[in-house]
Scaffold this motif. Structure first.
Motif, PDB file in Angstrom:
ATOM      1  N   UNK A  57       0.810  -1.217   0.000  1.00 27.68           N
ATOM      2  CA  UNK A  57       0.000   0.000   0.000  1.00 27.68           C
ATOM      3  C   UNK A  57       0.845   1.269   0.000  1.00 27.68           C
ATOM      4  N   UNK A  58       2.142   1.140   0.247  1.00 32.70           N
ATOM      5  CA  UNK A  58       3.022   2.294   0.071  1.00 32.70           C
ATOM      6  C   UNK A  58       3.044   2.703  -1.395  1.00 32.70           C
ATOM      7  N   UNK A  59       3.004   1.717  -2.288  1.00 32.90           N
ATOM      8  CA  UNK A  59       2.920   1.979  -3.728  1.00 32.90           C
ATOM      9  C   UNK A  59       1.482   2.193  -4.173  1.00 32.90           C
ATOM     10  N   UNK A  60       0.565   1.351  -3.676  1.00 34.41           N
ATOM     11  CA  UNK A  60      -0.834   1.441  -4.116  1.00 34.41           C
ATOM     12  C   UNK A  60      -1.460   2.778  -3.748  1.00 34.41           C
ATOM     13  N   UNK A  61      -1.159   3.284  -2.561  1.00 33.83           N
ATOM     14  CA  UNK A  61      -1.717   4.577  -2.152  1.00 33.83           C
ATOM     15  C   UNK A  61      -1.289   5.674  -3.109  1.00 33.83           C
ATOM     16  N   UNK A  62      -0.065   5.584  -3.586  1.00 35.39           N
ATOM     17  CA  UNK A  62       0.444   6.589  -4.525  1.00 35.39           C
ATOM     18  C   UNK A  62      -0.282   6.489  -5.859  1.00 35.39           C
ATOM     19  N   UNK A  98       9.715  14.858   2.339  1.00 28.84           N
ATOM     20  CA  UNK A  98      10.317  15.189   3.628  1.00 28.84           C
ATOM     21  C   UNK A  98       9.628  14.432   4.766  1.00 28.84           C
ATOM     22  N   UNK A  99       8.299  14.399   4.756  1.00 31.17           N
ATOM     23  CA  UNK A  99       7.569  13.696   5.813  1.00 31.17           C
ATOM     24  C   UNK A  99       7.719  12.180   5.694  1.00 31.17           C
ATOM     25  N   UNK A 100       7.840  11.666   4.452  1.00 31.39           N
ATOM     26  CA  UNK A 100       8.058  10.227   4.270  1.00 31.39           C
ATOM     27  C   UNK A 100       9.371   9.800   4.906  1.00 31.39           C
ATOM     28  N   UNK A 101      10.384  10.663   4.806  1.00 30.59           N
ATOM     29  CA  UNK A 101      11.709  10.334   5.340  1.00 30.59           C
ATOM     30  C   UNK A 101      11.728  10.200   6.854  1.00 30.59           C
ATOM     31  N   UNK A 102      10.760  10.809   7.530  1.00 31.31           N
ATOM     32  CA  UNK A 102      10.737  10.749   9.000  1.00 31.31           C
ATOM     33  C   UNK A 102       9.570   9.918   9.521  1.00 31.31           C
ATOM     34  N   UNK A 103       8.898   9.173   8.645  1.00 33.99           N
ATOM     35  CA  UNK A 103       7.774   8.335   9.068  1.00 33.99           C
ATOM     36  C   UNK A 103       8.256   7.259  10.035  1.00 33.99           C
ATOM     37  N   UNK A 108       1.793   5.190   8.773  1.00 33.01           N
ATOM     38  CA  UNK A 108       2.121   6.616   8.666  1.00 33.01           C
ATOM     39  C   UNK A 108       2.717   6.928   7.292  1.00 33.01           C
ATOM     40  N   UNK A 109       3.584   6.064   6.828  1.00 32.34           N
ATOM     41  CA  UNK A 109       4.202   6.257   5.512  1.00 32.34           C
ATOM     42  C   UNK A 109       3.157   6.170   4.402  1.00 32.34           C
ATOM     43  N   UNK A 110       2.214   5.257   4.530  1.00 33.69           N
ATOM     44  CA  UNK A 110       1.146   5.123   3.528  1.00 33.69           C
ATOM     45  C   UNK A 110       0.312   6.401   3.460  1.00 33.69           C
ATOM     46  N   UNK A 111      -0.053   6.951   4.607  1.00 33.48           N
ATOM     47  CA  UNK A 111      -0.863   8.179   4.640  1.00 33.48           C
ATOM     48  C   UNK A 111      -0.126   9.352   3.991  1.00 33.48           C
ATOM     49  N   UNK A 112       1.155   9.482   4.309  1.00 33.95           N
ATOM     50  CA  UNK A 112       1.942  10.572   3.727  1.00 33.95           C
ATOM     51  C   UNK A 112       2.049  10.399   2.218  1.00 33.95           C
ATOM     52  N   UNK A 113       2.234   9.153   1.776  1.00 31.87           N
ATOM     53  CA  UNK A 113       2.342   8.888   0.338  1.00 31.87           C
ATOM     54  C   UNK A 113       1.039   9.218  -0.385  1.00 31.87           C
ATOM     55  N   UNK A 114      -0.087   8.984   0.256  1.00 36.07           N
ATOM     56  CA  UNK A 114      -1.373   9.294  -0.351  1.00 36.07           C
ATOM     57  C   UNK A 114      -1.520  10.794  -0.593  1.00 36.07           C
ATOM     58  N   UNK A 115      -1.129  11.594   0.391  1.00 35.11           N
ATOM     59  CA  UNK A 115      -1.191  13.046   0.236  1.00 35.11           C
ATOM     60  C   UNK A 115      -0.199  13.511  -0.826  1.00 35.11           C
ATOM     61  N   UNK A 116       0.994  12.956  -0.792  1.00 31.35           N
ATOM     62  CA  UNK A 116       2.016  13.316  -1.776  1.00 31.35           C
ATOM     63  C   UNK A 116       1.557  13.000  -3.188  1.00 31.35           C
TER      64      UNK A 116
END
Length: 475
Positions: A57-62, A98-103, A108-116
């Protein structure tokens, strides 16, 4: 028409080529993301003690976040101006990196990727429009060719650079190290892209409901596939997602039939060549998406290569399009799209089947050869099939057809990733050794079974191509 150009200080460079540099750099940076993230997934599983179905889902969310709002953002760009929308997209992507790097966790990383991804969608909704507006008609083919070269380079380099970064600086570097490049892109876009003030917002009716329904239907089908491999297809959640998809799709069709400016122009599907092209694109992208997801697991945990070496091995699959894509286009122009599209599809799936048949001690040259065969097949298929789609719709529907093409590519790749992740998780769990970690269960046998399932799901694309009707050309 345009105001605020900032090119007076560089009169020796024509505006169209300065614009090409900015948009080409944007395409390169955007497309690199997929490969860089895919090569990092095995490491992220290890770091967060997760599994393939979850990290997928890190990829799918994107993919979902990029595809669903494309039409809506295109309308907004026509209203507020393409330059403003393009730069805003760059800023959102930069913040997302930037936010993905500090997830601190996978969710949390999935949510940030969705916004990105929304920022990425703002870029994709405008790059072709900016390119078309900036180049005279006689130079647009050349411009598209250069732009596609940047895409091919980005796909391959993403895996290679991602692997190197993981081995040297860690997975977080995949995100923070790209921030300066995106900041430079934002500055260049602000200085070079000419201002446009947008159009009358009442001139275009926004199909917001259609966009929401399309996004919801995409998410439910991906959740159903993704979770079926983890908890079983007869579990309540996958069944609920399948039921939701069955309900949402007919509602979407009814809404689009009544919409004055539908996000999906259903009349295009009355053209058999167009329908065949879109369906075959979807199935071949399932194969590519599944391979892109599984390849790092196969090479890193199945064959024992480092992330850097795995990225280098995957590189030919994408870079070979620089050689074979022009060949596929020439063959389509000379003999029609059906033969090269079918031949390319067979070569792609045949190459992937050969990869799945390799022994665990296969030599490096044999792995690279089979990967190159699969990549050459995709490289021949894509230009031939795209030519068939875009060359057999009315001129007034070119924009809609182009959006469908981008959408089918993203949805197909998403389904491929979800299916591959579900299969990899399912077979890995079945082969689990007591006391072994998830990673230690990731064998070449697990990869082979998952890839065969992806190939089987993509096979229907070949008879779809062969059943294609007579090409009528644009009217």
């Amino acid at each position: 028409m345009f105001k605020g150009s900032r090119l007076n200080s560089t009169p020796r460079i024509p505006y169209k080529w300065s614009l090409m540099f900015v948009l080409g750099l944007g395409n390169l940076l955007a497309i690199m993301d997929g490969g860089m993230v895919a090569i990092s997934l095995p490491k992220i599983i290890e770091v967060f003690d997760s599994n393939a179905s979850t990290v997928a889902w890190i990829s799918l969310a994107y993919f979902v976040g990029t595809t669903s709002p494309l039409m809506t953002l295109g309308w907004l760009a026509d209203t507020v101006g393409r330059k403003r929308m393009y730069i805003l997209g760059i800023m959102i992507v930069t913040a997302g990196l930037a936010f993905s790097a500090v997830s601190q966790s996978v969710p949390q990383l999935i949510c940030v990727r969705l916004v990105s991804a929304i920022g990425s969608s703002m870029i994709l909704a405008n790059d072709n429009a900016l390119l078309t507006a900036g180049f005279p008609s006689q130079d647009r083919g050349k411009a598209q060719g250069i732009s596609n070269m940047a895409l091919g380079l980005g796909l391959g380099l993403g895996f290679l650079l991602g692997g190197v970064l993981i081995d040297t600086l860690g997975w977080r570097a995949l995100f923070w190290i790209r921030v300066p490049a995106w900041i430079i892109l934002a500055i260049l876009a602000w200085r070079i892209i000419q201002d446009d003030r947008g159009a009358d917002p009442t001139a275009i009716r926004l199909d917001a409901l259609g966009s929401i329904l399309l996004g919801a239907a995409t998410i439910t089908v991906l959740l159903a596939i993704n979770q079926a491999g983890k908890i079983g297809i007869v579990a309540p959640f996958p069944i609920a997602m399948i039921a939701a998809t069955v309900i949402l799709v007919p509602i979407l069709v009814m809404v689009e039939r009544k919409a004055s400016s539908p996000i999906i122009d259903l009349n295009l599907f009355k053209n058999q060549v167009f329908s065949s092209g879109m369906a075959s694109q979807l199935f071949m992208q399932i194969a590519q998406g599944g391979w892109n997801f599984l390849a790092p697991f196969y090479l890193i945990y199945g064959m024992g290569y480092s992330s850097s070496m795995a990225g280098l091995i995957i590189l030919p699959f994408h870079l070979i399009r620089l050689i074979f894509s022009p060949i596929g286009g020439v063959l389509a122009d000379r003999y029609g799209s059906q033969i090269p599209a079918a031949g390319g599809g067979i070569l792609l799936l045949g190459g992937l089947f050969l990869i799945s048949s390799l022994a665990s001690d296969a030599g490096l040259w044999l792995i690279v050869l089979t990967i190159s065969i699969a990549g050459s097949g995709l490289s021949i298929f894509l230009p031939a099939n795209n030519s068939s789609i875009m060359g057999n719709v009315p001129l007034r529907n070119l924009s809609s057809a182009s959006s469908f093409l981008a959408g089918s590519r993203a949805v197909g790749a998403s389904i491929g990733i979800a299916l591959a992740a579900a299969a990899y998780t399912f077979f890995s769990d079945r082969e689990r050794v007591d006391g072994a970690s998830y990673i230690e269960n990731g064998s070449t046998d697990t990869f082979e079974k998952a890839l065969l399932l992806v190939i089987f799901a993509s096979l229907i694309g070949i008879p779809v191509i062969l059943a294609r009707g007579k090409e009528q050309g644009q009217r």
